[in-house]
Write a protein that holds these residues in place. Structure first.
Motif, PDB file in Angstrom:
ATOM      1  N   GLN A 260      47.089  25.981  56.117  1.00  0.00           N
ATOM      2  CA  GLN A 260      47.101  27.273  55.457  1.00  0.00           C
ATOM      3  C   GLN A 260      47.916  28.250  56.278  1.00  0.00           C
ATOM      4  O   GLN A 260      48.009  28.128  57.504  1.00  0.00           O
ATOM      5  N   PRO A 261      48.506  29.246  55.631  1.00  0.00           N
ATOM      6  CA  PRO A 261      49.249  30.255  56.395  1.00  0.00           C
ATOM      7  C   PRO A 261      48.304  31.039  57.289  1.00  0.00           C
ATOM      8  O   PRO A 261      47.117  31.188  56.978  1.00  0.00           O
ATOM      9  N   PRO A 262      48.777  31.520  58.421  1.00  0.00           N
ATOM     10  CA  PRO A 262      47.900  32.271  59.327  1.00  0.00           C
ATOM     11  C   PRO A 262      47.370  33.533  58.671  1.00  0.00           C
ATOM     12  O   PRO A 262      48.056  34.189  57.884  1.00  0.00           O
ATOM     13  N   LEU A 263      46.128  33.834  58.990  1.00  0.00           N
ATOM     14  CA  LEU A 263      45.503  35.029  58.443  1.00  0.00           C
ATOM     15  C   LEU A 263      46.074  36.275  59.098  1.00  0.00           C
ATOM     16  O   LEU A 263      46.464  36.269  60.263  1.00  0.00           O
ATOM     17  N   GLN A 264      46.111  37.348  58.340  1.00  0.00           N
ATOM     18  CA  GLN A 264      46.565  38.610  58.888  1.00  0.00           C
ATOM     19  C   GLN A 264      45.516  39.157  59.848  1.00  0.00           C
ATOM     20  O   GLN A 264      44.321  39.112  59.561  1.00  0.00           O
ATOM     21  N   PRO A 265      45.928  39.665  61.001  1.00  0.00           N
ATOM     22  CA  PRO A 265      44.935  40.188  61.946  1.00  0.00           C
ATOM     23  C   PRO A 265      44.198  41.382  61.378  1.00  0.00           C
ATOM     24  O   PRO A 265      44.775  42.211  60.677  1.00  0.00           O
ATOM     25  N   LYS A 266      42.908  41.436  61.684  1.00  0.00           N
ATOM     26  CA  LYS A 266      42.104  42.558  61.235  1.00  0.00           C
ATOM     27  C   LYS A 266      42.353  43.767  62.129  1.00  0.00           C
ATOM     28  O   LYS A 266      42.700  43.630  63.295  1.00  0.00           O
ATOM     29  N   PRO A 267      42.187  44.951  61.589  1.00  0.00           N
ATOM     30  CA  PRO A 267      42.360  46.141  62.435  1.00  0.00           C
ATOM     31  C   PRO A 267      41.354  46.140  63.570  1.00  0.00           C
ATOM     32  O   PRO A 267      40.199  45.753  63.407  1.00  0.00           O
ATOM     33  N   THR A 268      41.797  46.566  64.739  1.00  0.00           N
ATOM     34  CA  THR A 268      40.955  46.500  65.931  1.00  0.00           C
ATOM     35  C   THR A 268      40.011  47.683  66.048  1.00  0.00           C
ATOM     36  O   THR A 268      39.047  47.624  66.784  1.00  0.00           O
ATOM     37  N   THR A 269      40.281  48.759  65.378  1.00  0.00           N
ATOM     38  CA  THR A 269      39.409  49.919  65.451  1.00  0.00           C
ATOM     39  C   THR A 269      39.179  50.455  64.053  1.00  0.00           C
ATOM     40  O   THR A 269      39.924  50.174  63.119  1.00  0.00           O
ATOM     41  N   SER A 270      38.146  51.207  63.907  1.00  0.00           N
ATOM     42  CA  SER A 270      37.851  51.857  62.639  1.00  0.00           C
ATOM     43  C   SER A 270      37.285  53.231  62.930  1.00  0.00           C
ATOM     44  O   SER A 270      36.856  53.539  64.045  1.00  0.00           O
ATOM     45  N   ALA A 271      37.265  54.038  61.897  1.00  0.00           N
ATOM     46  CA  ALA A 271      36.802  55.408  62.083  1.00  0.00           C
ATOM     47  C   ALA A 271      35.326  55.464  62.417  1.00  0.00           C
ATOM     48  O   ALA A 271      34.848  56.429  63.014  1.00  0.00           O
ATOM     49  N   THR A 272      34.568  54.422  62.027  1.00  0.00           N
ATOM     50  CA  THR A 272      33.121  54.448  62.234  1.00  0.00           C
ATOM     51  C   THR A 272      32.671  53.608  63.422  1.00  0.00           C
ATOM     52  O   THR A 272      31.484  53.494  63.666  1.00  0.00           O
ATOM     53  N   SER A 273      33.589  52.979  64.153  1.00  0.00           N
ATOM     54  CA  SER A 273      33.194  52.119  65.268  1.00  0.00           C
ATOM     55  C   SER A 273      32.716  52.960  66.444  1.00  0.00           C
ATOM     56  O   SER A 273      33.206  54.067  66.691  1.00  0.00           O
ATOM     57  N   THR A 274      31.757  52.412  67.179  1.00  0.00           N
ATOM     58  CA  THR A 274      31.218  53.080  68.355  1.00  0.00           C
ATOM     59  C   THR A 274      31.970  52.621  69.598  1.00  0.00           C
ATOM     60  O   THR A 274      32.652  51.589  69.579  1.00  0.00           O
ATOM     61  N   PRO A 275      31.864  53.355  70.703  1.00  0.00           N
ATOM     62  CA  PRO A 275      32.526  52.898  71.942  1.00  0.00           C
ATOM     63  C   PRO A 275      32.061  51.513  72.381  1.00  0.00           C
ATOM     64  O   PRO A 275      32.860  50.727  72.899  1.00  0.00           O
ATOM     65  N   GLU A 276      30.765  51.202  72.181  1.00  0.00           N
ATOM     66  CA  GLU A 276      30.269  49.877  72.550  1.00  0.00           C
ATOM     67  C   GLU A 276      30.933  48.790  71.714  1.00  0.00           C
ATOM     68  O   GLU A 276      31.295  47.721  72.229  1.00  0.00           O
ATOM     69  N   GLN A 277      31.105  49.048  70.410  1.00  0.00           N
ATOM     70  CA  GLN A 277      31.769  48.071  69.549  1.00  0.00           C
ATOM     71  C   GLN A 277      33.230  47.894  69.939  1.00  0.00           C
ATOM     72  O   GLN A 277      33.763  46.780  69.911  1.00  0.00           O
ATOM     73  N   ASP A 278      33.878  48.985  70.314  1.00  0.00           N
ATOM     74  CA  ASP A 278      35.276  48.888  70.742  1.00  0.00           C
ATOM     75  C   ASP A 278      35.397  48.077  72.028  1.00  0.00           C
ATOM     76  O   ASP A 278      36.317  47.263  72.181  1.00  0.00           O
ATOM     77  N   ARG A 279      34.471  48.270  72.971  1.00  0.00           N
ATOM     78  CA  ARG A 279      34.516  47.504  74.221  1.00  0.00           C
ATOM     79  C   ARG A 279      34.257  46.025  73.963  1.00  0.00           C
ATOM     80  O   ARG A 279      34.897  45.160  74.567  1.00  0.00           O
ATOM     81  N   LEU A 280      33.318  45.729  73.056  1.00  0.00           N
ATOM     82  CA  LEU A 280      33.043  44.331  72.730  1.00  0.00           C
ATOM     83  C   LEU A 280      34.237  43.694  72.040  1.00  0.00           C
ATOM     84  O   LEU A 280      34.593  42.536  72.317  1.00  0.00           O
ATOM     85  N   ARG A 281      34.900  44.438  71.163  1.00  0.00           N
ATOM     86  CA  ARG A 281      36.077  43.908  70.474  1.00  0.00           C
ATOM     87  C   ARG A 281      37.199  43.635  71.471  1.00  0.00           C
ATOM     88  O   ARG A 281      37.883  42.609  71.395  1.00  0.00           O
ATOM     89  N   LEU A 282      37.383  44.535  72.432  1.00  0.00           N
ATOM     90  CA  LEU A 282      38.400  44.322  73.462  1.00  0.00           C
ATOM     91  C   LEU A 282      38.046  43.121  74.332  1.00  0.00           C
ATOM     92  O   LEU A 282      38.911  42.315  74.685  1.00  0.00           O
ATOM     93  N   ALA A 283      36.758  42.983  74.671  1.00  0.00           N
ATOM     94  CA  ALA A 283      36.331  41.852  75.499  1.00  0.00           C
ATOM     95  C   ALA A 283      36.612  40.532  74.800  1.00  0.00           C
ATOM     96  O   ALA A 283      37.075  39.566  75.418  1.00  0.00           O
ATOM     97  N   LYS A 284      36.354  40.463  73.500  1.00  0.00           N
ATOM     98  CA  LYS A 284      36.602  39.225  72.768  1.00  0.00           C
ATOM     99  C   LYS A 284      38.092  38.908  72.705  1.00  0.00           C
ATOM    100  O   LYS A 284      38.487  37.743  72.770  1.00  0.00           O
ATOM    101  N   ARG A 285      38.911  39.943  72.586  1.00  0.00           N
ATOM    102  CA  ARG A 285      40.350  39.700  72.527  1.00  0.00           C
ATOM    103  C   ARG A 285      40.872  39.209  73.876  1.00  0.00           C
ATOM    104  O   ARG A 285      41.679  38.279  73.941  1.00  0.00           O
ATOM    105  N   VAL A 286      40.418  39.814  74.966  1.00  0.00           N
ATOM    106  CA  VAL A 286      40.856  39.374  76.292  1.00  0.00           C
ATOM    107  C   VAL A 286      40.320  37.980  76.597  1.00  0.00           C
ATOM    108  O   VAL A 286      41.021  37.135  77.156  1.00  0.00           O
ATOM    109  N   ALA A 287      39.061  37.722  76.197  1.00  0.00           N
ATOM    110  CA  ALA A 287      38.450  36.420  76.477  1.00  0.00           C
ATOM    111  C   ALA A 287      39.071  35.302  75.659  1.00  0.00           C
ATOM    112  O   ALA A 287      38.797  34.130  75.917  1.00  0.00           O
ATOM    113  N   GLY A 288      39.901  35.636  74.668  1.00  0.00           N
ATOM    114  CA  GLY A 288      40.604  34.593  73.934  1.00  0.00           C
ATOM    115  C   GLY A 288      41.571  33.818  74.808  1.00  0.00           C
ATOM    116  O   GLY A 288      41.972  32.709  74.472  1.00  0.00           O
ATOM    117  N   ASN A 289      41.952  34.395  75.940  1.00  0.00           N
ATOM    118  CA  ASN A 289      42.791  33.716  76.928  1.00  0.00           C
ATOM    119  C   ASN A 289      41.877  33.226  78.050  1.00  0.00           C
ATOM    120  O   ASN A 289      41.339  34.027  78.814  1.00  0.00           O
TER     121      ASN A 289
END
Length: 591
Positions: A260-289
């Motif tokens: 299947q064609p690669p999925l489009q990346p989801k937006p990393t931030t949203s207007a309703t996200s909390t700082p904790e959610q943003d840190r967790l999202r960043l951690a998951k992206r860095v931990a992908g390596n």
């Protein structure tokens, strides 16, 4: 038209016998053509429409399956039966019970494993009258993927403890299950293991636990497991299906058709996200390596994932203590940590556990010394990343050394002597000038330095792709020494380098020593078990010194070479590995 079926008995005078057949009769008084046609004849006409080859195929498949069942019972090696977890609700283990099977993740690495009546992998030899029990939980590293029953670390721990003199006889329970993480381990203890009396619990960690948390895989299999069904669960139907699916996924045509064609990346931030959610999202992206996940310099980014693991591990420790079990967290390093000096797991776990009173056992440095000093790979490389028999033996010995046992008191784990936190490392990249003298860059941690050298020079390798420190043309041995006085004490120091040995008569060698007043560490290609392994500039080596009692405020680095042996320092080309001489310092905590 509504119909009903009746069974008629009719005497056939011509043949003088009675037979029964079904007929279809209309409910109304109207007659219909074929209304009294025997029902069984209609079924016969339907059966005649089935081609004979369809029947033959069905019978052939059935015969093949039955043949496979019989052949497998006689020779388990004919089928690759991986130990996939089943999570039975009425068994103490999570595997099929009473299994004797051969599994192979790699075609050249088959291994035989067996399970007991409770779905636990057998620890051999069995102990008849054990008065002490150790429960080992974890993933495929605890299970012992790639090695037979006798070479798993629970089996080797059981044999080692029972070889000691004394009244205690130990049973070590191997509850390892492939493909699970800390969430499933906690569920296992809450639903099953807390009803299994034990004196000690060993929880095994490896980097896969964090990768599972990153992928949000939290399948609570232990909470929805079904009871064991002897007839259904002992058949090979599911294993045959798994083998067929694996064969399909290895087929290039199937891969192309299902790609299947690669999925489009989801937006990393949203207007309703909390700082904790943003840190967790960043951690998951860095931990992908995984390289960054293993590197302590990225802990500030991956901290939310590590904190989540440690919170679950602490809950498991507390529940084990409530059940009367002493708890030990064993850190099994990743194979990449043998070839690159990275200590992310140790940096994330050791200090946290020390502050919370969780006993730990870090196997990282033990595995490195086993590989570099003795030439023994504790992993099944290059075929697999799980522990070899030698690696499992090292884990068993290290756990046994931490067990204190008395005649009347239950055994407990001794606290760790390891004082290194691996936090906030300071890296000083050393180099040499053309005359073979150390070049120390400016940094805030080194207050003063002294050095001396003789018979050393910086030259190009034969292919002119590497510049390295070696003995000058005068012959004999070359020597360089650097003494450092530090402004702030450190609790540990490490040296990362690329040694080079040359064949011939006399053979060239490289000898590197890192020392402080209380401890020294040395590496020499001349004493390496496989000297030919250092003939290139491709392998990285490292030394580490630490002090459990006092901080380190002075360090010495010594390099001795002979012949064409030396240290790879500069890459003329751009590529990997990046040859270097790095001094890594871990500052001590000031009061």
């Amino acid at each position: 038209m509504s119909v009903y079926m009746t069974c008629l008995l009719r005497n056939d005078r011509a043949s003088d016998y009675t037979h029964a057949f079904f007929v279809i009769r209309p409910l109304s008084g109207h007659t219909t053509k074929g209304a009294y046609e025997p029902f069984i004849w209609r079924w016969w006409r339907l059966f005649r429409r089935i081609h004979i080859w369809q029947v033959v195929i069905f019978l052939a498949l059935l015969f093949s399956y039955l043949t496979l069942e019989v052949a497998y019972r006689l020779d388990p090696s004919i089928l690759n039966r991986l130990p996939h977890p089943k999570f039975y609700s009425d068994l103490a283990g999570s595997l099929r019970p009473d299994v004797r099977a051969v599994a192979r993740w790699h075609p050249d690495l088959p291994f035989l494993y067996t399970t007991d009546k409770q779905g636990l992998r057998n620890s051999v030899p069995p102990v008849a009258q054990a008065n002490r029990r150790i429960l080992c939980i974890g993933d495929s590293y605890t299970f012992g993927f790639g090695v037979p029953d006798a070479q798993t670390f629970p089996s080797q721990l059981q044999m080692l403890l029972n070889s000691w003199p004394g009244p205690n006889r130990f049973q070590v329970v191997n509850a390892g299950v492939m493909g699970i993480g800390i969430i499933e381990n906690l569920h296992y203890f809450q639903t099953k293991a807390n009803r299994m009396p034990a004196d000690l619990m060993v929880l095994q960690f490896n980097i896969y636990d964090i990768e599972l948390l990153r992928s949000d895989v939290e399948v609570q299999n232990y909470r929805k497991g079904k009871p064991f069904a002897p007839l259904e669960d002992r058949l090979l139907a599911e294993d045959v299906n798994v083998a067929l699916v694996q064969a399909l996924h290895a087929n290039p045509v199937f891969i192309f058709l299902t790609s299947q064609p690669p999925l489009q990346p989801k937006p990393t931030t949203s207007a309703t996200s909390t700082p904790e959610q943003d840190r967790l999202r960043l951690a998951k992206r860095v931990a992908g390596n995984k390289d960054k996940l293993l590197d302590e310099r990225y802990l500030a980014f991956t901290a939310p994932l590590w904190q989540r693991y440690l919170d679950e591990a602490n809950r498991l420790r507390e529940e084990a203590a409530a059940a009367g079990m002493d708890f030990l967290l064993v850190i099994v390093p990743d194979p990449d940590q043998l070839h690159d000096y990275k200590n992310g797991p140790s940096a994330a776990i050791l200090e946290h556990c020390r502050n919370r009173g969780i006993k730990t056992l870090d196997m990282t440095e033990t595995f490195r010394r086993l590989y570099l000093d003795q030439g023994i790979n504790p992993f099944l490389e290059p075929l697999d990343t799980h522990c070899s028999a030698a690696g499992n033996a090292a884990i068993a010995r290290a756990i046994a050394d931490r067990i204190a046992q008395g005649e009347a008191e239950p055994p407990v784990f001794l606290p760790a002597n390891e004082a290194v936190r691996y936090r906030d490392p300071v890296t000083i990249s050393l180099s040499f000038d053309d005359d073979g003298r150390f070049v120390l860059p400016e940094n805030w941690l080194v207050a003063a330095s002294e050095q001396d050298q003789r018979n050393m020079v910086l030259e190009y390798a034969a292919d002119r792709t590497v510049k390295y420190l070696t003995t000058s043309k005068e012959g004999g041995e070359g020597h360089a020494r650097l003494h450092l006085r530090l402004r702030q004490p450190v609790e540990a120091a490490a040296l990362v380098f690329f040694p080079h040995a040359s064949p011939g008569e006399p053979a060239g060698f490289c000898d590197v020593t890192l020392r402080h007043p209380m401890q020294s560490a040395r590496f020499s290609t001349a004493k390496a078990p496989v000297p030919a392994g250092w003939n290139s500039f491709e392998q990285e080596a490292f030394l580490r010194v630490s002090s459990a009692r006092t901080s380190i405020d002075e360090l010495d680095i010594e390099v001795t070479t002979r012949g064409d042996g030396g240290l790879g320092l500069q890459d003329i080309h751009i590529g990997q590995p990046r040859r270097r001489l790095d001094l890594i310092l871990y500052p001590a905590i000031l009061p």
